[in-house]
Design an enzyme around this catalytic site. Structure first.
Site, PDB file in Angstrom:
ATOM      1  N   ASP A 109      87.123  21.324 -92.824  1.00 15.03           N
ATOM      2  CA  ASP A 109      85.955  21.798 -92.076  1.00 15.03           C
ATOM      3  C   ASP A 109      84.785  20.830 -92.303  1.00 15.03           C
ATOM      4  OD1 ASP A 109      84.297  23.391 -90.624  1.00 15.03           O
ATOM      5  OD2 ASP A 109      84.352  25.113 -91.959  1.00 15.03           O
ATOM      6  N   ASP A 146      83.529  17.472 -89.677  1.00 13.37           N
ATOM      7  CA  ASP A 146      82.161  17.424 -89.135  1.00 13.37           C
ATOM      8  C   ASP A 146      81.465  16.128 -89.551  1.00 13.37           C
ATOM      9  OD1 ASP A 146      82.354  19.767 -87.800  1.00 13.37           O
ATOM     10  OD2 ASP A 146      80.695  20.774 -88.811  1.00 13.37           O
ATOM     11  N   TYR A 194      89.475  30.468 -96.547  1.00 12.87           N
ATOM     12  CA  TYR A 194      88.893  31.317 -95.499  1.00 12.87           C
ATOM     13  C   TYR A 194      89.730  32.576 -95.259  1.00 12.87           C
ATOM     14  CZ  TYR A 194      85.826  27.382 -94.355  1.00 12.87           C
ATOM     15  OH  TYR A 194      84.898  26.373 -94.421  1.00 12.87           O
ATOM     16  N   ASP A 225      85.982  14.851-102.656  1.00 18.32           N
ATOM     17  CA  ASP A 225      84.594  14.395-102.781  1.00 18.32           C
ATOM     18  C   ASP A 225      84.514  12.867-102.672  1.00 18.32           C
ATOM     19  OD1 ASP A 225      86.002  14.350-105.172  1.00 18.32           O
ATOM     20  OD2 ASP A 225      84.262  14.693-106.436  1.00 18.32           O
ATOM     21  N   LYS A 279      91.400  18.568-104.371  1.00 23.74           N
ATOM     22  CA  LYS A 279      90.658  18.441-105.624  1.00 23.74           C
ATOM     23  C   LYS A 279      91.624  18.785-106.758  1.00 23.74           C
ATOM     24  CE  LYS A 279      86.587  18.395-106.362  1.00 23.74           C
ATOM     25  NZ  LYS A 279      85.828  17.292-107.022  1.00 23.74           N
TER      26      LYS A 279
END
Ligand code: NAD
Length: 369
Positions: A249, A253, A142, A225, A192
């Protein structure tokens, strides 16, 4: 002994309503548990803009830097939607996060048995769930450079860059390990590393910090993942998850939905340790200012109350009192008390914001023994 300083910023919409319930609990803790706080209150968001023409006055910013913890309600509302971006209510919150350099965002996913039906997963998978996601908040994709949209040949290209320094990874890893020591002392780091170099560095640095400073903590690594799958398959396997800004993020959620209502979710953002050894800290509910129900006594104060419980645990080393508060919330819900957001089809009459706060206070002397 110096009395710890707590700055309260109720903000806009339901912010002042839910914060009023926290104030009652702070008073109860002072009178009954000998826990004194030097509490001050100031404006933030639209409320600050109305008075000062800015969503965060410099004096409030300076105060936030000095106190031991900041507790914020919520900011924003339709009245401020047309304001210039630079003075929008959210800018007040962003300024606090940026200038306090709050790089570790903590989002617990805690599921109280009595409201487990609100989860989108089966009750036995989420009942009793208590995990914490630590998300790196000030770096990563970001913020990385280069970024932007430009033209290559005859088409546009969008670019963002995942960028992490060793120091940025190490400091958020330390936050996660410190938290784990106050919980079940298990950390799972997610990245990852199979496809991203920044993931390989992330995994290496978290392992190095662990081996050198936190060998007592159980550390595991998982691809993000696979982590998302495991979070929905069997979330109770996790204690603390530490991950980068982007994966955090998404995963936080996802974890939030495991527990049901927005009115129940607290959060914390932590920075570097201050002279006192306490981290810079901002505690706030995950929800916003809920203009649709503001001023009607309908807001659920539990997210804000649990944010204060996090402050007790992570800023003030009062784990037993945090347990007491969480158990009082659990007991009230087990009695069937519900604010309107927690009503299903059962035909229960909802209680008001202040009734919910009062009921939690009534339970406080009876729990935490
Ligand atoms: P919101 O979280 O305010 O509300 C979403 C829905 O959840 C609404 O229906 C609301 O009534 C309900 N809700 C939220 N908190 C509740 C509570 N404690 N009890 C009962 N019901 C609750 O999100 P939104 O509607 O997208 O945003 C409203 C305003 O809040 C906007 O101005 C937005 O920018 C701002 N906002 C602020 C923050 C913050 O201060 N950290 C976070 C998100 C949104």
């Amino acid at each position: 002994m110096t009395i710890p300083g707590l700055l309260i910023l109720p903000g806009d919409g339901i912010g002042p309503e839910v914060m009023a319930e926290v104030r009652k609990i702070i008073d109860w803790m002072g009178e009954n548990r000998g826990l004194g706080f030097d509490v001050s209150e100031a404006l933030v968001g639209g409320a600050a803009y109305d008075v000062h023409g800015t969503p965060l006055h410099d004096d409030t910013m300076a105060k936030a830097q000095k106190v031991d913890a900041v507790l914020l309600g919520a900011v924003g509302g339709p009245k401020y939607d047309t304001l210039d971006f630079s003075v929008k209510p959210e800018r007040g919150l962003l300024r606090l996060r940026k200038e306090m350099d709050l790089y570790a965002n903590l989002r617990p996913a805690q599921c109280f048995d009595a409201v487990a039906d609100f989860s989108s997963l089966k009750k036995d998978i989420v009942a009793g769930l208590d995990l914490m996601i630590v998300r790196e908040l000030t770096s990563g994709v970001y913020f990385g450079e280069p970024r932007g949209i430009h033209t290559e040949g005859d088409e546009r290209v969008g670019i963002n860059t995942q960028y992490y320094t060793e120091g940025e990874i190490a400091r958020v890893a330390r936050s996660a390990f410190e938290l784990a020591r106050k919980r079940d002392n298990r950390v799972c780091s997610m990245e990852k590393a199979n496809v991203m170099e920044s993931g390989i560095l992330w995994r290496d640095v978290v392992q190095e910090v662990h081996d050198a400073e936190y060998p007592d903590t159980a550390l595991s690594h998982m691809y993000a993942d696979a982590g998302a799958m495991q979070l929905t398959r069997w979330p109770k396997q996790f204690d603390v998850i530490v991950t980068d800004n982007l994966f955090g993020d998404l995963l936080s959620d996802l974890a939030a939905m495991l527990t049901g209502s927005l009115g129940m979710l607290p959060s914390a953002s932590l920075g570097a340790p201050m002279e006192s050894g306490r981290p810079k800290a901002l505690y706030e509910p995950v929800h916003g200012s809920a203009p649709d129900i503001a001023g009607q006594g309908k807001a659920n104060p539990i997210a804000c109350i649990l944010s204060f419980a996090m402050a007790l645990r992570y800023s003030f080393d009062q784990g037993a009192e945090a347990d007491r508060l969480e158990q009082a919330v659990q007991a009230v819900l087990a009695d069937g008390l519900r604010t309107a957001d927690l009503l299903g089809q059962e035909g229960i009459t909802p209680v008001s914001t202040s009734d919910m706060g009062d009921a939690i206070i009534t339970k406080l002397p009876k729990v935490g023994q």
